[in-house]
Design a protein around this motif. Structure first.
Motif, PDB file in Angstrom:
ATOM      1  N   GLY A  41      25.174  36.185  43.604  1.00  0.00           N
ATOM      2  CA  GLY A  41      25.257  37.349  42.992  1.00  0.00           C
ATOM      3  C   GLY A  41      24.358  37.693  41.842  1.00  0.00           C
ATOM      4  O   GLY A  41      23.387  37.054  41.730  1.00  0.00           O
ATOM      5  N   VAL A  74      29.526  31.348  40.792  1.00  0.00           N
ATOM      6  CA  VAL A  74      29.371  32.841  40.398  1.00  0.00           C
ATOM      7  C   VAL A  74      29.346  32.905  39.090  1.00  0.00           C
ATOM      8  O   VAL A  74      29.881  32.204  38.267  1.00  0.00           O
ATOM      9  N   TYR A  78      31.217  38.343  37.582  1.00  0.00           N
ATOM     10  CA  TYR A  78      31.516  38.688  38.727  1.00  0.00           C
ATOM     11  C   TYR A  78      32.567  38.130  39.284  1.00  0.00           C
ATOM     12  O   TYR A  78      33.097  38.715  40.363  1.00  0.00           O
TER      13      TYR A  78
END
Length: 91
Positions: A41, A74, A78
């Motif tokens: 991400g 992550v 996020y």
């Protein structure tokens, strides 16, 4: 609706560019293998450490599929968004 039935003639510049093709293989740098990203991400901000989350639902991030139960690293921001949207497992 009218259609144009005339044929288009190639320009002089296009003809010259097809005639003079140069070999530039020496100028290309060597390809290096792509490393796997540190996080899935969005990238980490300055001074942040990755957080590992366990997914509770199927999720597709950056063209990669992650199944329920997958543990992915992550960024903390996020991870907070995924928790708020219900994508992380309660563990």
């Amino acid at each position: 609706m009218a259609t144009n039935t005339t044929t288009k003639k190639p320009s002089a510049a296009a003809e010259e560019s097809t005639e003079s093709v140069t070999d530039t293989t020496e100028a290309r740098p060597e390809r290096t293998a792509r490393r796997a990203p540190v996080v899935v991400g969005p990238p980490l901000n300055e001074g942040q450490e990755p957080v590992t989350v366990t997914l509770s639902h199927h999720l597709r991030i950056d063209g990669a599929d992650y199944t329920p139960g997958a543990r992915i690293p992550v960024s903390p921001d996020y991870a907070r968004r995924l928790r708020g949207q219900g994508f992380t497992a309660r563990t």
